[in-house]
Every structure is written in structure tokens, then in C-alpha cells.
Scaffold this motif. Structure first.
Motif, mmCIF file in Angstrom:
data_model
loop_
_atom_site.group_PDB
_atom_site.id
_atom_site.type_symbol
_atom_site.label_atom_id
_atom_site.label_comp_id
_atom_site.label_asym_id
_atom_site.label_seq_id
_atom_site.Cartn_x
_atom_site.Cartn_y
_atom_site.Cartn_z
ATOM 1 N N ASN A 1 10.827 -3.642 -17.501
ATOM 2 C CA ASN A 1 10.458 -4.974 -17.000
ATOM 3 C C ASN A 1 10.499 -6.018 -18.112
ATOM 4 O OD1 ASN A 1 10.115 -4.405 -14.292
ATOM 5 N ND2 ASN A 1 8.004 -3.728 -14.565
ATOM 6 N N LYS A 2 10.119 -5.597 -19.312
ATOM 7 C CA LYS A 2 10.130 -6.503 -20.455
ATOM 8 C C LYS A 2 11.586 -6.792 -20.858
ATOM 9 C CE LYS A 2 7.487 -6.837 -24.602
ATOM 10 N NZ LYS A 2 7.742 -6.307 -25.836
ATOM 11 N N MET A 3 12.346 -5.709 -20.908
ATOM 12 C CA MET A 3 13.727 -5.843 -21.387
ATOM 13 C C MET A 3 14.577 -6.747 -20.474
ATOM 14 S SD MET A 3 16.560 -2.883 -21.977
ATOM 15 C CE MET A 3 15.734 -1.908 -23.172
ATOM 16 N N MET A 4 14.372 -6.620 -19.157
ATOM 17 C CA MET A 4 15.231 -7.417 -18.267
ATOM 18 C C MET A 4 14.993 -8.915 -18.450
ATOM 19 S SD MET A 4 13.681 -6.850 -14.437
ATOM 20 C CE MET A 4 13.239 -5.140 -14.633
ATOM 21 N N ALA A 5 13.759 -9.277 -18.859
ATOM 22 C CA ALA A 5 13.470 -10.700 -19.057
ATOM 23 C C ALA A 5 13.860 -11.154 -20.462
ATOM 24 C CB ALA A 5 11.986 -10.952 -18.822
ATOM 25 N N GLU A 6 13.631 -10.264 -21.461
ATOM 26 C CA GLU A 6 13.822 -10.709 -22.843
ATOM 27 C C GLU A 6 15.195 -10.390 -23.414
ATOM 28 O OE1 GLU A 6 10.442 -9.116 -24.881
ATOM 29 O OE2 GLU A 6 9.057 -10.303 -23.665
ATOM 30 N N GLN A 7 15.799 -9.297 -22.928
ATOM 31 C CA GLN A 7 17.128 -8.925 -23.441
ATOM 32 C C GLN A 7 18.047 -8.594 -22.257
ATOM 33 O OE1 GLN A 7 15.090 -5.750 -25.755
ATOM 34 N NE2 GLN A 7 16.728 -6.157 -27.225
ATOM 35 N N PRO A 8 18.360 -9.588 -21.446
ATOM 36 C CA PRO A 8 19.102 -9.295 -20.203
ATOM 37 C C PRO A 8 20.441 -8.584 -20.431
ATOM 38 C CG PRO A 8 18.830 -11.676 -20.522
ATOM 39 C CD PRO A 8 17.995 -11.011 -21.563
ATOM 40 N N ALA A 9 21.132 -8.896 -21.541
ATOM 41 C CA ALA A 9 22.443 -8.267 -21.763
ATOM 42 C C ALA A 9 22.281 -6.777 -22.068
ATOM 43 C CB ALA A 9 23.172 -8.977 -22.900
ATOM 44 N N VAL A 10 21.265 -6.433 -22.873
ATOM 45 C CA VAL A 10 21.003 -5.021 -23.202
ATOM 46 C C VAL A 10 20.573 -4.286 -21.932
ATOM 47 C CG1 VAL A 10 19.649 -3.458 -24.673
ATOM 48 C CG2 VAL A 10 20.257 -5.741 -25.499
ATOM 49 N N PHE A 11 19.741 -4.963 -21.158
ATOM 50 C CA PHE A 11 19.258 -4.357 -19.914
ATOM 51 C C PHE A 11 20.439 -4.015 -19.002
ATOM 52 C CE2 PHE A 11 17.632 -4.644 -15.531
ATOM 53 C CZ PHE A 11 16.634 -3.683 -15.606
ATOM 54 N N LYS A 12 21.365 -4.945 -18.902
ATOM 55 C CA LYS A 12 22.540 -4.741 -18.044
ATOM 56 C C LYS A 12 23.325 -3.505 -18.494
ATOM 57 C CE LYS A 12 26.491 -7.213 -16.161
ATOM 58 N NZ LYS A 12 27.199 -8.460 -15.979
ATOM 59 N N GLN A 13 23.480 -3.367 -19.821
ATOM 60 C CA GLN A 13 24.203 -2.190 -20.336
ATOM 61 C C GLN A 13 23.508 -0.897 -19.918
ATOM 62 O OE1 GLN A 13 24.382 -2.614 -24.576
ATOM 63 N NE2 GLN A 13 25.937 -4.217 -24.490
ATOM 64 N N HIS A 14 22.172 -0.883 -20.028
ATOM 65 C CA HIS A 14 21.412 0.317 -19.653
ATOM 66 C C HIS A 14 21.573 0.616 -18.165
ATOM 67 C CE1 HIS A 14 19.278 1.600 -23.255
ATOM 68 N NE2 HIS A 14 19.168 0.326 -23.586
ATOM 69 N N VAL A 15 21.521 -0.427 -17.352
ATOM 70 C CA VAL A 15 21.672 -0.226 -15.897
ATOM 71 C C VAL A 15 23.046 0.386 -15.614
ATOM 72 C CG1 VAL A 15 22.019 -1.479 -13.719
ATOM 73 C CG2 VAL A 15 20.029 -1.983 -15.118
ATOM 74 N N GLN A 16 24.071 -0.152 -16.239
ATOM 75 C CA GLN A 16 25.429 0.326 -15.947
ATOM 76 C C GLN A 16 25.633 1.761 -16.435
ATOM 77 O OE1 GLN A 16 28.177 -2.949 -16.979
ATOM 78 N NE2 GLN A 16 28.035 -3.474 -14.801
ATOM 79 N N GLU A 17 25.053 2.076 -17.588
ATOM 80 C CA GLU A 17 25.132 3.443 -18.098
ATOM 81 C C GLU A 17 24.423 4.402 -17.125
ATOM 82 O OE1 GLU A 17 26.650 5.106 -20.255
ATOM 83 O OE2 GLU A 17 25.445 6.953 -20.271
ATOM 84 N N THR A 18 23.256 3.957 -16.634
ATOM 85 C CA THR A 18 22.493 4.785 -15.681
ATOM 86 C C THR A 18 23.302 4.998 -14.404
ATOM 87 O OG1 THR A 18 20.461 3.892 -16.601
ATOM 88 C CG2 THR A 18 20.275 4.970 -14.476
ATOM 89 N N LEU A 19 23.953 3.942 -13.946
ATOM 90 C CA LEU A 19 24.761 4.065 -12.723
ATOM 91 C C LEU A 19 25.892 5.074 -12.915
ATOM 92 C CD1 LEU A 19 24.948 0.363 -11.494
ATOM 93 C CD2 LEU A 19 24.195 2.311 -10.127
ATOM 94 N N ARG A 20 26.487 5.068 -14.097
ATOM 95 C CA ARG A 20 27.586 6.027 -14.346
ATOM 96 C C ARG A 20 27.041 7.461 -14.322
ATOM 97 N NH1 ARG A 20 29.356 1.651 -17.759
ATOM 98 N NH2 ARG A 20 28.269 2.496 -19.572
ATOM 99 N N ARG A 21 25.873 7.673 -14.949
ATOM 100 C CA ARG A 21 25.263 9.025 -14.926
ATOM 101 C C ARG A 21 24.856 9.414 -13.504
ATOM 102 N NH1 ARG A 21 20.876 9.156 -19.755
ATOM 103 N NH2 ARG A 21 20.064 10.858 -18.487
ATOM 104 N N HIS A 22 24.331 8.440 -12.784
ATOM 105 C CA HIS A 22 23.918 8.647 -11.391
ATOM 106 C C HIS A 22 25.117 9.166 -10.580
ATOM 107 C CE1 HIS A 22 21.145 6.609 -8.142
ATOM 108 N NE2 HIS A 22 21.682 7.702 -7.654
ATOM 109 N N ALA A 23 26.259 8.490 -10.759
ATOM 110 C CA ALA A 23 27.458 8.857 -9.992
ATOM 111 C C ALA A 23 27.968 10.247 -10.381
ATOM 112 C CB ALA A 23 28.547 7.809 -10.209
ATOM 113 N N VAL A 24 27.880 10.590 -11.667
ATOM 114 C CA VAL A 24 28.354 11.917 -12.098
ATOM 115 C C VAL A 24 27.543 13.003 -11.383
ATOM 116 C CG1 VAL A 24 28.462 13.525 -14.061
ATOM 117 C CG2 VAL A 24 29.222 11.146 -14.355
ATOM 118 N N ALA A 25 26.227 12.843 -11.361
ATOM 119 C CA ALA A 25 25.373 13.854 -10.715
ATOM 120 C C ALA A 25 25.666 13.934 -9.218
ATOM 121 C CB ALA A 25 23.908 13.512 -10.962
#
Ligand SMILES: NC(=O)c1ccc[n+]([C@@H]2O[C@H](COP(=O)([O-])OP(=O)(O)OC[C@H]3O[C@@H](n4cnc5c(N)ncnc54)[C@H](O)[C@@H]3O)[C@@H](O)[C@H]2O)c1
Length: 683
Positions: A379-403
Motif C-alpha cells: 500500500n505504501k509502495m503504490m503511492a510512493e513508488q508507483p513505477a516500482v510497484f508496477k514492476q512488482h505487479v507485472q512480475e507477479t502476474l507472470r508468475r501467476h500465469a506460469v502456475a
């Protein structure tokens, strides 16, 4: 297993107010004297801080915009407070003006009113802000993380005042939560016309929402949030039950064989919270991950989730017992869904049905939480470091899809649940797209709801008893059951299953204790059933068998109300899935055929700019006018979409619209001529 006390969620700060005091406060609108400043209530589920998007000059504009609701004498006090809200929340909610009374769907006669139709609208919108119903009540958000009823409390206070004073010769005009005012009209006109998030098309990207919402000039109404038609999780329990049951029928037609099959998904929020209940009703072992402890607690305390685990070892053991014993049970995993999926892969657990209902229509602002990061940190990261947060979300989505892909390769049936999972996963570069550019998995509308329901005209019809009396609801249930049973006897084979599923549903509805908030009921019905049920209810009101008006409505997620190429219209294959004529025509057509209120939204379900959707509310008061309006409007509200689905060559819709034309001589619809594939292959 995690244990919680099962208490009803209530707001400790609310004071009880008698009906007369309540009426007086509503009629006051925005008070002339400033109410005392309220402390930030940490016991409530709050919207996440929105990202910094405004320039210093735009922040001034947002403040100027907010202050226009108040006389100049208060500006010096309020400007500091609003600037602080903008800096800490990313929005100006005007918390100070949150009323002291408890907001809930009161019996209709407790509202101050000149028009009973307007009182019914107050009943409905109050339900959307009830603490037991709304996701972030203090931020006026009903569901979906950003599905707003209003942008701020000044809009709420003004709207209630307008509704309380308007007559049946006026129409209230709502621009994205802002009441523009009362305009003279006539008794057959809608009492309220709502538009939410309507943008010049080029300004409809997610960041445009962030910016213009922060400026206070637009809002994301989701579907039934911004149109005052939300009825709590029941709305989606039914649709989810139909979907999950038919998903289960896809893996096996045999009910006995389906017992104890494993269904894994994510989300215990506003809508997604219905998944465990639906899975259990369908006889499955339903395991649902949820990262937000408050959301898990809410669903558990409401009895929608039987058991909660935050330890994966214990959870896996429990899953094995439940599937071996063929239990029907709903289990929450308190944690990140990707941890769950990866563990299921690692332990080679056979998952039979898989889906996901995180809020991926809103991936960068709290709709989808990245794995490996705590909920608070995220919650902190999405407000303070939106670009980093986006990278984490996209990485998670890729792992999500692999599983998901791994388990699907071992036989799991996976469907996209209308939350833009496949869309966002593909945008993140996940291995989710086939060589021909289509997704690896179908959406639930392509496989289930489209061909089995929407194309035949079956969709989420609903009603609310404005008396707030459960006895009235029981009477309406019986009327609906009588209509469905009567129709079932003479129904063609094509729609017998839909009718019988809904007969079972309505018979069990009271026992299943589905009401949270207003006395509401939902079922899937086609145009004939909707009209017959509504007419029977109107007659019962006239005869005094139902004690107060009944409000008809539906989810926007229906046959005709929504153009959404990745969801409601994902089974339209003639290229028109990217057009929005149907939804706009529907809104206009409902308005002049007698709806009490109509709404048109940009965004809802799959994100801003991705969908246009509309809805209606219609108040039945037992009069001949109500009878005339319901017949005219409900007929159009369903058959518009069937005609379009038929024109797109959908076989089931062609069946339904031809049947309707045979029944209704005034209906004349353009039918498609079908082209022989061989002829096309020669070109
Ligand atoms: N299929 C339908 O009929 C239908 C209907 C309405 C909404 N939807 C869509 O479904 C989505 C969910 O709607 P909602 O109202 O429940 O939204 P919501 O935001 O209230 O709930 C989503 C939940 O997912 C949780 N979550 C997010 N990422 C997670 C993660 N990685 N691991 C574990 N939990 C996570 C969130 O904490 C939240 O509680 C939306 O996109 C909505 O548009 C679908």
C-alpha cells in the motif's frame, strides 16, 4: 486455522438518531455551520492512498473545485483540511461532512420526501454506503476498490437534500457524483439521470481517471456502485453460483461425480467475496486467497467463508482431507494468491477448476497485490513508488500465469472471471496468448454466461422491498417462484435448465440467508419472466399484500446493458465487440420507456476506458402507470441486447429473438443472412 469472533460489523462512531431528527438533518443539506472535525477511524476499511498525480497548480485547482461547495466564510478553515486530505489520501473526501447518523436502507417512509420515487432512490443509495455493505464507506466507495457513489461528502449531502425536496415534475441530473441540479421535467421522465466517468474518448486512460478524479470532476462508478443498485454480495453470489455450477458441469455432467472437486480462486472483496459461498452451494471444495485481513474477516464473520488458514502447510492438509471426504466447504487462504498457486504446483495437487477475481481492472492502485511484499508495504509502495510497484505487479502476474498454465496442463479448467486477469497478464508479458493472438483461456462469458444465459435473455434481474421488511421479501420470492414454475412447464428445452436452476435458487434463497443490507433478491430471468414477476409484484402492492413500493433493477452485467469486449460482450465475434452502441441505446431507451432512474458509466468490471455500461431503477407503487412502464421498459431492456447478439450471428440469440417476434407482432428485428464457410474459403 485462524479464528475470529463472529460479530456483525458495525460502526462504533455512529450515533442513533430518531426518524424525525434524521429527516431534519437530511433536509439541511450542507450545514451552514461547520460540523466538528472527525477523527480518522482506523476500525474501518479505507481506500488506499491514491498516487501523486497532480502538479502544484492542479492541486490548487482541486482545492478551488472542492471549496465551491461551501460559503467563503469557511474557506480558510477548510482549505487546510482539504489540502491535507489531498496530500495524505490523494483525494479530497471532505471527511468532516460525513453525517453522524447511520447510513443504511431505512424503511422508505423514514426518508423525508415529496416524491415516493425519490424516497426509493434514497433507500437504494443509502444501501450502497451502509457500513455492512460498502467496501470503503468513508471514501464513499461501494466495491471494486474504486466503485464510487459520490466523490465527496458534500455531493452526498446535496444529493440527499435534492431528493428529499424534489417532485415528480423534476429530474435530478448527476454528473459523476456531482448533483448538477433539479430540472423541470414530467411524471413519466426519470427522476434521476446518472452519468459516471463519461470522457472524451482520448482521455480515458487509467492515469486520466487518477488525474480528473483527483481534480474532483469525474468518478469511476463501477457498475451498480455509481447507479445505486448494489445489493451486497447476494448480487454476485447468484451469478457466481450459476457460473461455478456450470463450470463444474463442464468438467462433469454428473452431480455425484462433481462432489468434492477443488475450485481455487482469489478475492474476498465486494464482489469476489461471493466465490466461497457459490463454490459451496455448487458442492465444491472452494479455496479462496485474500491478502487483506479485513476483507477476510468480513466474509468470515458474515458466514460466507467457513474456515480461514494463514499457514500453507495446514491449508494443504485441509484441502486433501476435504477433497478425499468430498466435502462441500469454503476455505480462505489469508495471503497472496501466487504463494497459494505456486504451492499447489509444488505439491502436485489436482485443481479441477481455477479462476481469479482480484481487481485487475485497477492494477496499479490496490486491485492486485504483488507477491513477496506485505500488504502494508504494498500500500505504501503504490503511492510512493508507483513505477516500482508496477514492476512488482507485472512480475507477479507472470508468475501467476506460469502456475495456472502448469495446473491447466494437468487438466484444470481455468476461466477468466471478468476482472481483466488475462488482459493485464498479457500486457505484463505473461505466457497467456496463443499464436493467433487470442487468449489461452476463455472468459466465463464466452464459455458459460454468454451462450447459456445472455443470448437467451437471461440475466441478473433484481428487486428491493423498500419497506425493509423481510416478510415482503418472502412474498415476492413466492410470486417469482410461481411465475418461474409456470413458465418451466411450457418452456422449450433450450431454456429449461436456466429456469430450473433459478427455481432451485429462489426456493433456497431465504434459507441461504443472503440478505446483507437492503431486503433484496436477485435471480436470472428472461424478458418474459421479468415482466411477469414485476407485474405480479405490482398487483400485490395494489392489493396490499406487499406493504410498500418495490424497486426493480438489474446488474449492469447483463444481456443489453454493457458493451465490454473482455467480458459481457466477449462472445460477440462480428467485430462489434469494440463498439458501444448497444449500451448507449439501452440507457436512452430505458429513459424514455419509464425507468425511474437511469445510469451510463465509463468503466466497470474491466477498467476505465475498457467498457461502457448502464443500468436502471424502476419503482413499482401498485399503480396502472407502474404496470404500463414495466411492460414497456423491461421488454426493451432485454430484447435490445438479444437483437444485437442475434445480429452478431449468435445462434442462441437468434432462437430467442425469433421466438420473441413470434410472440410480439410489433417487434421487427433485422436478422442476419448466414454465409456458407466454403464460399468464404474460396476467396
Ligand atoms: N464476474 C463478475 O460477474 C464480476 C462482477 C463484478 C466484478 N467483477 C470483477 O471482479 C473483480 C473483483 O471485484 P471485487 O468487487 O471483489 O473487488 P475488490 O477489490 O473488492 O476485491 C478484490 C480482492 O482481491 C484481493 N487481492 C488482490 N490481489 C490479491 C493477491 N495478489 N492475493 C490475494 N488477494 C488479492 C484484494 O485484497 C481484494 O479484497 C473486479 O475486477 C471486478 O470488476 C467480476
Amino acid at each position: 486455522m485462524v479464528s475470529y469472533a463472529r460479530e456483525r460489523i458495525k460502526n462504533l462512531t455512529d450515533i442513533q438518531m430518531n426518524a424525525e431528527e434524521f429527516k431534519k438533518v437530511v433536509l439541511t443539506g450542507i450545514p451552514d455551520e461547520l460540523p466538528t472535525k472527525k477523527a480518522y477511524d482506523t476500525s474501518i476499511n479505507h481506500a488506499p492512498k491514491r498516487k501523486e498525480i497532480l502538479t502544484p497548480a492542479e492541486k490548487k485547482l482541486a482545492l478551488r473545485n472542492a471549496l465551491r461547495y461551501f460559503p467563503a466564510k469557511h474557506h480558510a478553515t477548510l482549505i487546510k483540511e482539504f489540502a491535507e486530505e489531498l496530500n495524505t489520501c490523494g483525494r479530497i473526501y471532505m471527511y468532516r461532512f460525513r453525517p453522524d447518523y447511520k447510513i443504511y436502507a431505512r424503511p422508505i417512509h423514514e426518508y423525508p420526501y415529496k416524491s415516493i420515487q425519490a424516497a426509493a432512490i434514497m433507500h437504494m443509495l443509502s444501501n450502497n454506503l451502509d457500513y455492512a455493505v460498502a467496501q470503503h464507506p468513508h471514501e464513499l466507495i461501494t466495491y471494486g476498490g474504486n466503485g464510487a457513489v459520490f466523490q465527496n461528502w458534500a455531493q452526498y449531502l446535496l444529493t440527499m437534500q435534492y431528493l428529499a425536496t424534489m417532485t415528480d415534475e423534476q429530474t435530478l441530473v448527476m454528473y459523476s457524483g456531482h448533483p448538477m441540479g433539479l430540472f423541470p421535467s414530467h411524471k413519466d421522465a426519470p427522476r434521476v439521470v446518472v452519468t459516471n466517468g463519461m470522457m472524451i474518448p482520448n482521455y480515458s486512460k487509467p492515469d486520466d481517471w487518477e488525474k480528473f478524479n483527483a481534480l474532483g470532476v469525474t468518478q469511476y462508478g463501477q457498475m451498480t456502485a455509481g447507479s445505486y443498485m448494489y445489493i451486497g454480495p447476494q448480487g454476485i453470489v447468484h451469478g457466481t453460483t450459476i457460473t461455478v455450477m456450470n463450470a463444474a458441469r463442464k468438467i462433469s455432467k454428473n452431480e455425484e461425480e462433481r462432489k468434492g472437486k477443488l475450485f481455487v480462486t482469489c478475492g474476498l472483496g465486494g464482489m469476489s467475496g461471493a466465490q466461497p459461498k457459490a463454490g459451496k452451494i455448487a458442492g465444491l471444495v472452494a479455496v479462496v486467497a485474500e491478502i487483506n485481513p479485513k476483507a477476510t474477516h468480513t466474509r468470515h464473520s458474515q458466514g460466507w467463508v467457513d474456515e480461514v488458514y494463514d499457514n500453507l502447510d495446514q491449508l494443504i492438509t485441509r484441502i486433501k482431507t476435504a477433497t478425499t471426504n468430498r466435502e462441500a466447504v469454503s476455505i480462505a487462504y489469508q495471503g497472496n494468491v501466487v504463494d497459494l498457486w505456486e504451492r499447489l504446483v509444488r505439491d502436485d495437487i489436482q485443481v479441477d477448476i481455477g479462476s481469479d477475481q482480484t481487481s485487475l481492472h485497477n492494477p496499479w492502485a490496490g486491485g492486485y497485490y504483488p507477491v513477496g511484499i506485505s500488504f502494508e508495504e504494498a500500500n505504501k509502495m503504490m503511492a510512493e513508488q508507483p513505477a516500482v510497484f508496477k514492476q512488482h505487479v507485472q512480475e507477479t502476474l507472470r508468475r501467476h500465469a506460469v502456475a495456472v498454465n502448469t495446473l491447466a496442463s494437468k487438466g484444470m479448467y481455468f476461466f477468466d472471471y471478468g476482472n481483466a486477469f488475462l488482459l493485464e497478464a498479457s500486457r505484463a508479458g505473461a505466457d497467456i496468448v496463443k499464436a493467433d493472438g487470442t487468449f489461452r483461456y476463455n472468459s466465463y462469458v464466452q464459455d458459460i454466461l454468454g451462450p447459456m444465459c445472455f443470448d437467451y435473455g437471461f440475466g441478473p434481474f433484481r428487486w428491493v422491498c423498500s419497506s425493509a421488511d423481510p416478510k415482503d421479501l418472502a412474498t415476492t420470492d413466492q410470486l417469482a417462484l410461481d411465475v418461474l414454475e409456470d413458465m418451466h412447464r411450457a418452456a422449450p428445452d433450450e431454456i429449461k435448465q436456466q429456469l430450473s436452476d433459478n427455481i432451485t435458487w429462489i426456493k433456497d434463497a431465504m434459507i441461504n440467508n443472503l440478505v446483507v443490507g437492503s431486503q433484496a433478491r436477485i435471480l436470472y430471468a428472461d424478458s418474459e419472466a421479468r415482466i411477469r414477476i414485476a407485474a405480479a409484484m405490482n398487483k400485490a402492492i395494489a392489493e396490499g399484500k406487499i406493504s410498500a413500493p418495490v424497486v426493480l433493477g438489474r446488474d449492469h452485467h447483463d444481456v443489453s446493458g454493457t458493451d465490454s469486449p473482455y467480458r459481457e460482450t466477449s462472445n460477440i465475434y462480428d467485430g462489434s465487440a469494440f463498439t458501444a452502441d448497444m449500451a448507449v441505446q439501452n440507457f436512452v431507451g430505458d429513459a424514455f420507456r419509464g425507468a425511474t432512474w437511469v445510469s451510463l458509466h465509463n468503466g466497470g468490471g474491466v477498467g476505465w476506458g475498457e467498457v461502457i455500461n448502464g443500468g436502471f431503477g424502476m419503482v413499482l407503487d401498485g399503480s396502472a402507470d407502474s404496470d404500463r412502464r414495466l411492460r414497456s421498459m423491461l421488454f426493451w431492456d432485454v430484447n435490445n441486447g438479444i437483437a444485437r447478439r442475434g445480429w452478431a450471428r449468435n445462434e442462441e440469440a437468434l432462437f430467442a429473438i425469433k421466438r420473441e417476434m413470434a410472440r410480439t407482432p410489433e417487434l421487427k428485428v433485422t436478422l442476419p443472412n448466414l454465409v456458407d464457410d466454403k464460399l468464404l474459403d474460396q476467396v
